[in-house]
Write a protein that holds these residues in place. Sequence first.
Motif, mmCIF file in Angstrom:
data_model
loop_
_atom_site.group_PDB
_atom_site.id
_atom_site.type_symbol
_atom_site.label_atom_id
_atom_site.label_comp_id
_atom_site.label_asym_id
_atom_site.label_seq_id
_atom_site.Cartn_x
_atom_site.Cartn_y
_atom_site.Cartn_z
ATOM 1 N N PRO A 205 -1.440 -7.766 14.068
ATOM 2 C CA PRO A 205 -1.290 -7.523 12.628
ATOM 3 C C PRO A 205 -0.217 -8.398 11.988
ATOM 4 O O PRO A 205 -0.403 -8.930 10.896
ATOM 5 C CB PRO A 205 -0.921 -6.036 12.567
ATOM 6 C CG PRO A 205 -1.518 -5.450 13.796
ATOM 7 C CD PRO A 205 -1.400 -6.523 14.853
ATOM 8 N N GLN A 206 0.927 -8.563 12.670
ATOM 9 C CA GLN A 206 2.014 -9.333 12.081
ATOM 10 C C GLN A 206 1.642 -10.794 11.896
ATOM 11 O O GLN A 206 1.925 -11.399 10.863
ATOM 12 C CB GLN A 206 3.271 -9.220 12.952
ATOM 13 C CG GLN A 206 4.511 -9.835 12.310
ATOM 14 C CD GLN A 206 4.829 -9.255 10.942
ATOM 15 O OE1 GLN A 206 4.757 -8.045 10.738
ATOM 16 N NE2 GLN A 206 5.137 -10.114 9.985
ATOM 17 N N SER A 207 0.976 -11.387 12.883
ATOM 18 C CA SER A 207 0.615 -12.805 12.778
ATOM 19 C C SER A 207 -0.434 -13.018 11.692
ATOM 20 O O SER A 207 -0.405 -14.028 10.977
ATOM 21 C CB SER A 207 0.120 -13.335 14.121
ATOM 22 O OG SER A 207 -1.006 -12.616 14.568
ATOM 23 N N ILE A 208 -1.354 -12.062 11.547
ATOM 24 C CA ILE A 208 -2.363 -12.169 10.491
ATOM 25 C C ILE A 208 -1.712 -12.016 9.122
ATOM 26 O O ILE A 208 -2.030 -12.744 8.172
ATOM 27 C CB ILE A 208 -3.484 -11.141 10.714
ATOM 28 C CG1 ILE A 208 -4.299 -11.533 11.955
ATOM 29 C CG2 ILE A 208 -4.397 -11.049 9.496
ATOM 30 C CD1 ILE A 208 -5.342 -10.523 12.372
ATOM 31 N N LEU A 209 -0.768 -11.077 8.996
ATOM 32 C CA LEU A 209 -0.053 -10.900 7.732
ATOM 33 C C LEU A 209 0.720 -12.157 7.335
ATOM 34 O O LEU A 209 0.755 -12.540 6.161
ATOM 35 C CB LEU A 209 0.893 -9.707 7.823
ATOM 36 C CG LEU A 209 0.284 -8.341 7.525
ATOM 37 C CD1 LEU A 209 1.229 -7.226 7.930
ATOM 38 C CD2 LEU A 209 -0.065 -8.225 6.040
ATOM 39 N N GLU A 210 1.337 -12.791 8.298
ATOM 40 C CA GLU A 210 2.081 -14.024 8.019
ATOM 41 C C GLU A 210 1.157 -15.089 7.439
ATOM 42 O O GLU A 210 1.513 -15.803 6.499
ATOM 43 C CB GLU A 210 2.748 -14.537 9.301
ATOM 44 C CG GLU A 210 3.944 -13.697 9.729
ATOM 45 C CD GLU A 210 4.491 -14.109 11.084
ATOM 46 O OE1 GLU A 210 3.987 -15.104 11.657
ATOM 47 O OE2 GLU A 210 5.427 -13.440 11.574
ATOM 48 N N MET A 211 -0.043 -15.179 8.001
ATOM 49 C CA MET A 211 -0.993 -16.165 7.503
ATOM 50 C C MET A 211 -1.540 -15.766 6.138
ATOM 51 O O MET A 211 -1.741 -16.615 5.260
ATOM 52 C CB MET A 211 -2.126 -16.338 8.515
ATOM 53 C CG MET A 211 -2.915 -17.617 8.328
ATOM 54 S SD MET A 211 -4.020 -17.935 9.721
ATOM 55 C CE MET A 211 -2.838 -18.495 10.962
ATOM 56 N N LEU A 212 -1.771 -14.469 5.925
ATOM 57 C CA LEU A 212 -2.258 -14.004 4.625
ATOM 58 C C LEU A 212 -1.244 -14.282 3.520
ATOM 59 O O LEU A 212 -1.614 -14.561 2.374
ATOM 60 C CB LEU A 212 -2.556 -12.507 4.685
ATOM 61 C CG LEU A 212 -3.876 -12.091 5.333
ATOM 62 C CD1 LEU A 212 -3.931 -10.576 5.489
ATOM 63 C CD2 LEU A 212 -5.069 -12.584 4.522
ATOM 64 N N ASN A 213 0.049 -14.217 3.851
ATOM 65 C CA ASN A 213 1.071 -14.458 2.845
ATOM 66 C C ASN A 213 1.099 -15.909 2.376
ATOM 67 O O ASN A 213 1.691 -16.218 1.341
ATOM 68 C CB ASN A 213 2.446 -14.029 3.366
ATOM 69 C CG ASN A 213 2.703 -12.552 3.140
ATOM 70 O OD1 ASN A 213 2.367 -12.022 2.085
ATOM 71 N ND2 ASN A 213 3.275 -11.876 4.132
ATOM 72 N N GLU A 214 0.466 -16.791 3.112
ATOM 73 C CA GLU A 214 0.243 -18.156 2.630
ATOM 74 C C GLU A 214 -1.098 -18.261 1.922
ATOM 75 O O GLU A 214 -1.221 -18.916 0.891
ATOM 76 C CB GLU A 214 0.302 -19.132 3.808
ATOM 77 C CG GLU A 214 1.660 -19.208 4.474
ATOM 78 C CD GLU A 214 1.710 -20.273 5.553
ATOM 79 O OE1 GLU A 214 1.779 -21.458 5.208
ATOM 80 O OE2 GLU A 214 1.666 -19.910 6.745
ATOM 81 N N ALA A 215 -2.105 -17.591 2.470
ATOM 82 C CA ALA A 215 -3.456 -17.681 1.902
ATOM 83 C C ALA A 215 -3.540 -17.123 0.490
ATOM 84 O O ALA A 215 -4.402 -17.547 -0.296
ATOM 85 C CB ALA A 215 -4.448 -16.951 2.808
ATOM 86 N N VAL A 216 -2.657 -16.171 0.130
ATOM 87 C CA VAL A 216 -2.731 -15.550 -1.198
ATOM 88 C C VAL A 216 -2.398 -16.530 -2.324
ATOM 89 O O VAL A 216 -2.605 -16.206 -3.500
ATOM 90 C CB VAL A 216 -1.806 -14.314 -1.321
ATOM 91 C CG1 VAL A 216 -2.278 -13.203 -0.411
ATOM 92 C CG2 VAL A 216 -0.353 -14.663 -1.039
#
Length: 343
Positions: A205-216
């Motif tokens: 979850p943490q690694s996916i969240l880190e990537m989502l925070n760029e994708a947004v």
Amino acid sequence: MNASATIRERRTIRKFKSTPVAQEQIIALLNKAASLYETDGTPSWRCIYYDSLESRQRLAGSMLAKLKESRFGKFIPNKMTDFYSKQAIEIPAHLAFITESANTRRQSDENYAAVCSIMQNFQLLGWEQGLGMLWYTDPLIMSETFFKEIGLQNGERFAGLLSIGYYEKVPRARKRTPAEQKWTMIGGDDYPHPHTNADILPYSPQSILEMLNEAVYAPNDGMREPWRFVYASGGDAAAKLRSLQGSSSTAFLLIVAKEESDLHKQEEDYAAVCSLIQNFQLLAKANLWHVYRTIPEWTYSREKCTPFGIRPQERIAAVLEFGEDIRRSSSASTPPTVNVTQR
């Protein structure tokens, strides 16, 4: 492309230099943008390119036709319409993107998602070469005159107009809501620990969240941020998703889109969510992640979506699957054919 930096640095541009943009550069960027979109199918889409003064004048006239022909048109000062016309004419180039519609909502969504993703890729690639863009879909330009100008045919759908040119200066960044505030995790806290299976660690979850925070950092009108994220990697939720998807994937991320009652906002928001998903896939590829994107038939069933917390006036825009053993390889797909007509 440096996906991480470019996604964060890209801005919507409204003031452009008068420097012409070479047609060869546009074609090269479009081909590259199409190659970066990975899909099992081969969506059909095309572009209409305006770069000469005469063609830009004609396009500007068609964009103002609906406003001028409205019942309020005679009350609008000529200075105002001349100002908007001059703005459109002075932008060095415009690209109208058109995709096939379809008999089913799912196929229509897949086609539209493809062209929106390619438009986002095109913006990112152009940004690295000093090109700024404005993604324009204002209802005020939607008229029979405009659609005739771009040659929209039966069975086709207008996706958007990209106005293109070298930018004068970079606007300041606008903050995005952290992905954590739009995140739900379902299925229980049974994600494997590092010593049990190191192969799936990247999809925590943490690694996916880190990537989502760029994708947004995706383009979206009025900064409505019409998305949220539902993550499942264990328990009944993940088991149900594996069954629905016919998959043995390690983890799943449901990209959920808000559905406004206004149909135009609904379409704009779907385009924004598609751009976010494309950002995420570019970032995942740069990090050598195994991610597969689908718009499965079951997501159109309210009954099947409800167990995953999908609310009224929401829809699942895509299901992302994570894992080494992904059942299909999107990397083997054929890039969409680039079809550009110059007006």
